[in-house]
Scaffold this motif. Structure first.
Motif, mmCIF file in Angstrom:
data_model
loop_
_atom_site.group_PDB
_atom_site.id
_atom_site.type_symbol
_atom_site.label_atom_id
_atom_site.label_comp_id
_atom_site.label_asym_id
_atom_site.label_seq_id
_atom_site.Cartn_x
_atom_site.Cartn_y
_atom_site.Cartn_z
ATOM 1 N N MET A 130 0.823 -1.220 0.000
ATOM 2 C CA MET A 130 0.000 0.000 0.000
ATOM 3 C C MET A 130 0.849 1.258 0.000
ATOM 4 O O MET A 130 0.545 2.235 -0.693
ATOM 5 N N THR A 145 -4.493 -1.484 9.900
ATOM 6 C CA THR A 145 -5.624 -2.052 10.641
ATOM 7 C C THR A 145 -5.226 -2.352 12.096
ATOM 8 O O THR A 145 -4.101 -2.114 12.501
ATOM 9 N N PHE A 170 -10.241 2.531 2.566
ATOM 10 C CA PHE A 170 -10.375 3.801 1.841
ATOM 11 C C PHE A 170 -11.074 3.611 0.495
ATOM 12 O O PHE A 170 -11.217 4.578 -0.255
HETATM 13 N N1 LIG Z 1 -7.354 1.149 5.034
HETATM 14 C C1 LIG Z 1 -7.238 0.604 3.808
HETATM 15 O O1 LIG Z 1 -7.933 1.000 2.852
HETATM 16 C C2 LIG Z 1 -6.257 -0.499 3.620
HETATM 17 C C3 LIG Z 1 -5.546 -0.945 4.694
HETATM 18 N N2 LIG Z 1 -4.583 -1.887 4.520
HETATM 19 C C4 LIG Z 1 -3.805 -2.207 5.710
HETATM 20 O O2 LIG Z 1 -2.543 -1.543 5.613
HETATM 21 C C5 LIG Z 1 -1.562 -2.292 6.316
HETATM 22 C C6 LIG Z 1 -0.385 -2.545 5.386
HETATM 23 O O3 LIG Z 1 -0.782 -3.419 4.353
HETATM 24 P P1 LIG Z 1 0.223 -3.807 3.177
HETATM 25 O O4 LIG Z 1 0.707 -2.592 2.490
HETATM 26 O O5 LIG Z 1 -0.440 -4.869 2.398
HETATM 27 O O6 LIG Z 1 1.425 -4.451 4.026
HETATM 28 P P2 LIG Z 1 2.956 -4.610 3.615
HETATM 29 O O7 LIG Z 1 3.529 -5.632 4.550
HETATM 30 O O8 LIG Z 1 3.095 -4.820 2.144
HETATM 31 O O9 LIG Z 1 3.592 -3.171 3.946
HETATM 32 C C7 LIG Z 1 3.892 -2.703 5.217
HETATM 33 C C8 LIG Z 1 5.217 -1.975 5.117
HETATM 34 O O10 LIG Z 1 5.472 -1.314 6.358
HETATM 35 C C9 LIG Z 1 6.814 -1.601 6.734
HETATM 36 N N3 LIG Z 1 6.988 -1.410 8.161
HETATM 37 C C10 LIG Z 1 6.828 -2.302 9.163
HETATM 38 N N4 LIG Z 1 7.096 -1.726 10.339
HETATM 39 C C11 LIG Z 1 7.416 -0.451 10.091
HETATM 40 C C12 LIG Z 1 7.800 0.649 10.909
HETATM 41 N N5 LIG Z 1 7.902 0.536 12.236
HETATM 42 N N6 LIG Z 1 8.073 1.838 10.318
HETATM 43 C C13 LIG Z 1 7.991 1.973 8.983
HETATM 44 N N7 LIG Z 1 7.644 0.963 8.140
HETATM 45 C C14 LIG Z 1 7.348 -0.227 8.702
HETATM 46 C C15 LIG Z 1 7.013 -3.023 6.270
HETATM 47 O O11 LIG Z 1 8.383 -3.371 6.244
HETATM 48 P P3 LIG Z 1 8.771 -4.947 6.434
HETATM 49 O O12 LIG Z 1 8.156 -5.662 5.296
HETATM 50 O O13 LIG Z 1 10.266 -4.933 6.434
HETATM 51 O O14 LIG Z 1 8.189 -5.359 7.756
HETATM 52 C C16 LIG Z 1 6.391 -2.932 4.872
HETATM 53 O O15 LIG Z 1 7.290 -2.387 3.930
HETATM 54 C C17 LIG Z 1 -2.274 -3.527 6.834
HETATM 55 O O16 LIG Z 1 -2.703 -3.317 8.166
HETATM 56 C C18 LIG Z 1 -3.475 -3.653 5.913
HETATM 57 O O17 LIG Z 1 -4.538 -4.356 6.485
HETATM 58 C C19 LIG Z 1 -4.318 -2.438 3.317
HETATM 59 C C20 LIG Z 1 -5.031 -2.058 2.214
HETATM 60 C C21 LIG Z 1 -6.050 -1.043 2.269
#
Ligand SMILES: NC(=O)C1=CN([C@@H]2O[C@H](COP(=O)(O)OP(=O)(O)OC[C@H]3O[C@@H](n4cnc5c(N)ncnc54)[C@H](OP(=O)(O)O)[C@@H]3O)[C@@H](O)[C@H]2O)C=CC1
Ligand SMILES: O=C(O)C1=N[C@H](C(=O)O)C[C@H](O)C1
Length: 245
Positions: free
Chosen positions: A13, A76, A104
């Motif tokens: 995302m 979430t 969203f």
């Molecule tokens: N509200 C909405 O419309 C939507 C919400 N979501 C939610 O968004 C969240 C993310 O989803 P998604 O993008 O698929 O997940 P991903 O795992 O693809 O992305 C999360 C990213 O955040 C990074 N990250 C983890 N911890 C930290 C930190 N402390 N500081 C900065 N970056 C960090 C991760 O790194 P690493 O991989 O190294 O851990 C990764 O690059 C989920 O909770 C999902 O449910 C998703 C789609 C739509």
């Protein structure tokens, strides 16, 4: 130009949000921060967008609030107690506002809205959500929020719990219980984000279904929240109000 920082910028995302912000005429991407990066770069932003992980989002959000940054949060994991904590941080003195939305997607917001409206008219209601298998949390934030809204609407209308004669079975077969509403989570390769709210009674079934076919589907809602968050009052949950619902 609104200066925007993204947390979780390398995630599924976060990367999509960076592209959307860069493509918006009225926004400038000033920070793209991911796991392990210092957060300081975000102080160049007026609005920080967080799509990280339920386990880290509270610390991120508190960091933003303490610096007076506006935050738009898609991550979430926000149950009522987490929302209460965020409210307690947003005092009269704090200058940043926060939008937290489990989904969203405009269609997904309408699905939740219509499910809430329909819920008191049917004897039974259950929710089935289907997501990609890389998703960390279950049930989805959207399903959790839908169940809360449906349960509140039924309670207000004095509707009895959905009938269920189950007295034995395999654990989990009836899904999770969220405020008395059964929620079933499917994890499926090829899926992105999908949900059905199934309502039934008196010889009819009514199904409200939403499908996000890709992550671009969330971007109009994210950009809307980024544009509107500075003028809102402290915490806003969901983007329903921003859509006039
Ligand atoms: N509200 C909405 O419309 C939507 C919400 N979501 C939610 O968004 C969240 C993310 O989803 P998604 O993008 O698929 O997940 P991903 O795992 O693809 O992305 C999360 C990213 O955040 C990074 N990250 C983890 N911890 C930290 C930190 N402390 N500081 C900065 N970056 C960090 C991760 O790194 P690493 O991989 O190294 O851990 C990764 O690059 C989920 O909770 C999902 O449910 C998703 C789609 C739509
Ligand atoms: O992790 C996802 O992908 C999604 N997460 C959000 C949720 O948990 O509801 C929103 C959407 O369903 C996609």
């Amino acid at each position: 130009m609104t200066k925007v920082g993204v947390l979780g910028a390398q995630g599924r995302m976060g990367a999509e949000v960076c592209r959307a912000v860069e493509g918006a005429d009225d926004m400038e991407l000033v920070a793209a921060v991911d796991q392990g990066d210092p957060l300081d770069a975000l102080t160049a932003a007026e609005v920080v967008v967080d799509f990280t992980h339920p386990g880290v989002v509270m610390d991120n959000l508190r960091w933003c609030v303490e610096r007076g940054l506006h935050a738009v949060v898609g991550t979430t994991g926000f149950d009522p107690s987490r929302l209460d904590s965020v409210r307690s941080w947003l005092t009269e003195e704090s200058s940043g506002n926060v939008v937290i939305a489990p989904n969203f997607g405009i269609g997904a917001v309408l699905m939740m809205h219509f499910a809430q409206k329909a819920a008191p008219f049917f004897e039974s209601v259950e929710i089935v959500e289907t997501h990609h298998p890389n998703k960390a949390d279950a049930p989805s934030g959207t399903a959790y929020r839908t169940a809360e809204l449906v349960a509140a609407a039924r309670a207000e209308a004095g509707v009895a719990p959905s009938p269920d004669a189950t007295t034995s079975g395999v654990e989990g077969a009836r899904g999770a219980d969220v405020d008395g509403v059964r929620v079933h989570a499917v994890r499926m390769s090829g899926a992105v984000a999908h949900q059905e709210v199934v309502l039934g009674g008196h010889g009819e079934l009514f199904t409200i279904r939403h499908d996000s076919m890709n992550r671009e589907s969330f971007m109009p809602g994210v950009l809307l929240a980024v544009r509107r968050v500075p003028e809102l009052d402290r915490l806003t949950v969901g983007i329903e109000a921003l859509l006039g619902l």
